[in-house]
Design an enzyme around this catalytic site. Structure first.
Site, PDB file in Angstrom:
ATOM      1  N   ASP A  59     -20.132 -17.399   1.802  1.00  0.00           N
ATOM      2  CA  ASP A  59     -17.929 -17.361   0.759  1.00  0.00           C
ATOM      3  C   ASP A  59     -17.148 -17.575   1.213  1.00  0.00           C
ATOM      4  O   ASP A  59     -16.264 -17.684   0.313  1.00  0.00           O
ATOM      5  CB  ASP A  59     -17.914 -15.461   0.276  1.00  0.00           C
ATOM      6  N   ASP A  77     -22.627 -16.553   5.360  1.00  0.00           N
ATOM      7  CA  ASP A  77     -23.585 -15.832   3.807  1.00  0.00           C
ATOM      8  C   ASP A  77     -22.349 -16.380   2.880  1.00  0.00           C
ATOM      9  O   ASP A  77     -22.739 -16.371   1.425  1.00  0.00           O
ATOM     10  CB  ASP A  77     -23.345 -14.128   3.565  1.00  0.00           C
ATOM     11  N   SER A  87     -21.594 -11.700   6.855  1.00  0.00           N
ATOM     12  CA  SER A  87     -21.372 -12.843   6.446  1.00  0.00           C
ATOM     13  C   SER A  87     -21.399 -13.909   8.231  1.00  0.00           C
ATOM     14  O   SER A  87     -21.762 -14.442   8.373  1.00  0.00           O
ATOM     15  CB  SER A  87     -19.551 -12.106   6.256  1.00  0.00           C
ATOM     16  N   ASP A 131     -19.978 -20.029   6.028  1.00  0.00           N
ATOM     17  CA  ASP A 131     -20.490 -18.585   6.825  1.00  0.00           C
ATOM     18  C   ASP A 131     -21.539 -18.214   6.943  1.00  0.00           C
ATOM     19  O   ASP A 131     -22.176 -19.200   5.643  1.00  0.00           O
ATOM     20  CB  ASP A 131     -19.237 -17.607   7.326  1.00  0.00           C
TER      21      ASP A 131
END
Length: 445
Positions: free
Chosen positions: A244, A242, A102, A240
Site C-alpha cells: 500500500d 503489503d 505491512s 512495503d
C-alpha cells in the site's frame, strides 16, 4: 483494558499477542457486525494475506470465525492490501479482511478490516467489533447455515485489470527497478508495470514466508538505490510488505519520498484538470517544502493528523482527488478506497512518459527543508504542551520562523515522550530552535 485496534487495524507478534484465538474472534465479530442483516443472498467476506509465515495460520483462524457466523469467504490468497479493498467492492462483499503487518518485521502480523465498498472502518465500528470480541460468540448456525469457503481464482487478474487503468499512457520508454520487499507485491507489481509497457527489473521478489521486509522494501532502500544506478534504470520503485506504499528513487539513486511524489502528481493533476478544487490532502508530518511547492503553484494543502485513515476521511469529506503521507501512502480516490503503491507507481511513470522528463526534474519543485527531531521524556505527555513556558517557547520560534519553516509538538503514540520537530531553511537554525523548545518541555516534566 487496552484497545485492540490501532491506527491501522490489529497488530502484534503472531502467536503471542495476535493469536489464532484472537484472529478467530475478530473474524466472528466482524461477521456479526458487518454481515448485512436480513440479506436474501448469502453473506460474503473477502480474505487475503501477505506472504509472511504466520499468514496461513491466521487466515485459517479468521475464516473459521467468519464461517462460524454463517458468512461465506472468498479467499483471494496473497495479494496487496489495496487489492483486498478493491475486491471487497468488486465482489459486492459485506466486508474484507487483510492479514498483514505491512512494513513490520516478519514475526509481526496484523488484521485489517474493510467495510462495504472496501472502505476503512470508522472508530465507532471498530469499537463495536471490539465489544463483540470481548462478549464472545452467541448462538451459531449449523448444517447448511455454516459459511463456505471458495478460492477466488480470478482475484489477481481482476485487480490487475483495475490498476492497469492508472497508466494513462504507455510506459515503453522506461526501465524501472522494483523492490517488492519479498511481500504481497512480488507477483502483482512486476506484472502490472510490464502490462503498461515498462521494462521491469524486479528485486526482492522471492518471498519464502520468512524474508518479508528483511533489509528491503520501502523502509530499507539502500539496495534499490544501488540497483537503479548499476542497471542504468530510469527510476526505482519500493513497496512495503503489503504494497500500500510506494517510494521512488531517481536515476541518480536519490530517494523521492511520499512528499515529493505528491508534488509531482499534484502538479500533473492540476495541469490535466483532475486536481479537485486545486487541493492536496497531507498529514502534519509532511515537510514544509511540500507546502512551499504547493503554495507557489496556487494549490491548497489540507492538513490532517498522522495516519492514512485521517487522509482518507478528509478526502471523502471534501471529495478531493489526491492525498497521502511522506511514508508513501498515496491515495487517489478515483482508483481506490485506500493507498495503493502499484497505482502510485503507474501514475508516477505515466507522468515521466508523457512529459519525457526525468524523475529528478519532475520532483525538483519539492525542496526538502532540513528537519531536526528531538524526543523528550516526560511524566505526562498529554499536558506538557499546554504549560505556559512551553507555549511561550513555541510561539517565539513560530514568530522567528514566519513562513520559512515550522515547529510541531506531538506526543508519541507508543512511548512516554513528546516529539519536538523543527524545519527551517538551514539545519543549524532548526537544531537551535528545537533544542530551545525541547529544553522548555524538559523543564516542565
Amino acid at each position: 483494558m487496552a484497545r485492540l485496534f490501532g491506527t491501522d487495524g490489529v497488530r502484534g507478534v503472531a502467536n503471542r499477542e495476535l493469536t489464532p484465538e484472537l484472529a478467530m474472534a475478530l473474524g466472528s465479530a466482524a461477521a456479526r457486525r458487518l454481515g448485512r442483516a436480513g440479506a436474501t443472498r448469502r453473506r460474503v467476506a473477502v480474505v487475503g494475506r501477505d506472504p509472511r509465515a504466520s499468514g496461513e495460520m491466521l487466515e485459517a483462524a479468521v475464516i473459521a470465525g467468519i464461517a462460524g457466523e454463517g458468512v461465506d469467504t472468498l479467499r483471494v490468497g496473497i495479494l496487496p492490501t489495496p487489492a483486498v479493498a478493491y475486491l471487497t467492492s468488486a465482489y459486492d462483499a459485506d466486508f474484507g479482511v487483510m492479514i498483514s503487518a505491512s512494513h513490520n518485521p516478519m514475526p509481526d502480523n496484523g488484521i485489517k478490516i474493510f467495510g462495504p465498498g472496501g472502505h476503512k472502518l470508522d472508530d465507532a465500528t471498530e469499537d463495536r467489533i471490539e465489544e463483540l470480541v470481548h462478549q464472545g460468540p452467541g448462538e451459531r448456525p449449523t448444517g447448511a447455515g455454516i459459511g463456505r469457503v471458495v478460492d477466488a481464482e480470478d482475484a489477481l487478474e481482476r485487480y490487475l485489470r483495475h490498476v492497469g487503468k492508472a497508466a494513462t499512457t504507455r510506459l515503453d520508454p522506461l526501465t524501472v527497478v522494483v523492490d517488492c520487499a519479498h511481500g504481497a507485491a512480488s507477483v502483482a507489481a512486476p506484472r502490472a508495470y510490464r502490462a503498461a509497457g515498462a521494462n521491469v527489473i524486479p528485486i526482492h521478489a522471492d518471498p519464502d514466508g520468512l524474508n518479508i521486509n528483511d533489509g528491503c522494501g520501502s523502509t530499507h532502500m539502500e539496495s534499490l538505490r544501488s540497483a537503479v544506478v548499476s542497471y542504468g534504470a530510469d527510476l526505482g520503485l519500493a513497496h512495503d510488505g503489503d504494497a500500500d506504499r510506494c517510494l521512488a528513487v531517481d536515476a541518480h539513486g536519490r530517494v523521492i519520498d511520499g512528499d515529493a511524489i505528491m508534488v509531482v502528481l499534484a502538479l500533473a493533476m492540476q495541469q490535466s484538470g483532475e486536481l479537485v478544487s486545486d487541493t492536496l490532502v497531507a498529514t502534519v508530518m509532511s515537510n514544509m517544502g511540500l507546502h512551499l511547492a504547493m503554495r507557489s503553484a496556487d494549490i491548497e494543502v489540507r492538513t490532517t493528523g498522522v495516519g492514512d485513515r485521517y487522509v482518507l476521511e478528509e478526502l471523502r469529506a471534501g471529495q478531493f482527488s489526491l492525498g497521502g503521507e511522506q511514508s508513501g501512502h498515496i491515495v487517489l480516490p478515483s482508483f481506490g478506497t485506500t493507498g495503493d503503491g502499484i497505482v502510485t507507481g503507474l501514475r508516477l511513470m505515466a507522468r515521466m512518459a508523457q512529459t519525457g522528463r526525468s524523475l529528478a526534474d519532475l520532483a525538483q519543485p519539492m525542496q526538502t527543508l532540513p528537519q531536526v527531531l528531538i524526543n523528550v521524556e516526560v511524566a505526562d505527555k498529554t499536558t506538557v504542551a499546554d504549560a505556559p513556558s512551553v507555549r511561550d517557547a513555541v510561539a517565539q520560534v513560530e514568530a522567528e520562523l514566519g513562513d520559512t519553516g515550522r515547529i510541531l509538538l506531538r506526543p508519541s503514540g507508543t512511548e512516554q515522550v513528546v516529539r519536538v520537530m523543527v524545519e527551517a531553511a538551514d539545519e543549524d537554525t532548526a537544531r537551535q530552535m528545537a533544542v530551545r523548545v525541547a529544553d522548555s518541555v524538559s523543564a516542565e516534566s
